[in-house]
Design a protein around this motif. Structure first.
Motif, PDB file in Angstrom:
ATOM      1  N   GLN A  82      39.427 -15.997  35.932  1.00 22.48           N
ATOM      2  CA  GLN A  82      38.763 -17.242  36.328  1.00 22.48           C
ATOM      3  C   GLN A  82      38.677 -17.321  37.852  1.00 22.48           C
ATOM      4  N   GLY A  92      43.130 -17.481  37.071  1.00 24.91           N
ATOM      5  CA  GLY A  92      42.519 -16.150  37.128  1.00 24.91           C
ATOM      6  C   GLY A  92      43.504 -15.080  37.569  1.00 24.91           C
ATOM      7  N   ARG A  95      36.164 -11.992  43.611  1.00 18.06           N
ATOM      8  CA  ARG A  95      36.830 -12.229  42.319  1.00 18.06           C
ATOM      9  C   ARG A  95      37.117 -10.915  41.593  1.00 18.06           C
ATOM     10  N   ASN A 148      34.028 -20.499  39.107  1.00 14.17           N
ATOM     11  CA  ASN A 148      34.073 -20.977  37.722  1.00 14.17           C
ATOM     12  C   ASN A 148      34.629 -22.395  37.667  1.00 14.17           C
ATOM     13  N   VAL A 149      35.709 -22.642  38.406  1.00 15.80           N
ATOM     14  CA  VAL A 149      36.343 -23.958  38.417  1.00 15.80           C
ATOM     15  C   VAL A 149      35.376 -25.003  38.975  1.00 15.80           C
ATOM     16  N   GLN A 204      45.631 -14.379  34.612  1.00 18.88           N
ATOM     17  CA  GLN A 204      44.863 -13.606  33.625  1.00 18.88           C
ATOM     18  C   GLN A 204      44.827 -12.122  34.011  1.00 18.88           C
TER      19      GLN A 204
END
Length: 153
Positions: A60, A86, A126, A64-65, A89
């Motif tokens: 994430q 993220g 990211r 995305n947030v 993850q």
């Protein structure tokens, strides 16, 4: 984008497509000269292939947030890294992959099938952060038992 070119027949189209393939792919595929060309897969005669490929999507991201699409390389390569979720993850994915890799390597009848791992990432923040955290898990948790390919391409 390449301009569209009409070719006379299927064989000519297929031959043109084969010219666009890398040398290794051209060696693996060939066409016959019959009126209806066929593709022969020379890899089917191998008892097993020795490479495995895995894909991992980034964790994430801050984009995305914020519910924004971050696809401009001038922005995404310097902003919109991973959120805390993220990061977790990516860490979990690294641990899970390392465990599975070591289990597969231990149960393999041919140890030379497991020579190492190569990790490739886009230059978006990211993706780089995901790859870095993933790689750190492979290195830290398993005391260099998993060789990681680090040479430049």
């Amino acid at each position: 984008m390449m301009p569209s070119v009409q070719l006379a027949n299927k064989h000519q189209r297929l031959s043109s497509l084969l010219l666009l393939l890398p040398t290794a792919a051209r060696a693996a595929l060939s066409t016959t000269t019959s009126s209806s060309p066929t593709i022969i897969n020379h890899l089917l005669h191998r008892p097993h292939l020795t490479h495995s490929y895995y894909a991992l999507r980034h964790g994430q991201s801050l984009a995305n947030v914020a519910q924004i699409i971050s696809s401009d390389p001038q922005i995404s390569t310097v902003q919109h890294g991973l959120s805390k979720v993220g990061q977790e993850q990516a860490t979990i994915a690294g641990k899970s992959f390392a465990k599975q890799y070591l289990n597969d390597a231990a149960s393999s009848s041919k140890n030379d099938d497991y020579k190492g791992v190569a990790i490739f990432s886009s230059d978006f923040t990211r993706a780089r952060e995901t790859a870095t955290l993933f790689t750190q898990q492979l290195q830290q948790l398993h005391n260099q038992q998993i060789p990681i390919y680090t040479n430049d391409i």
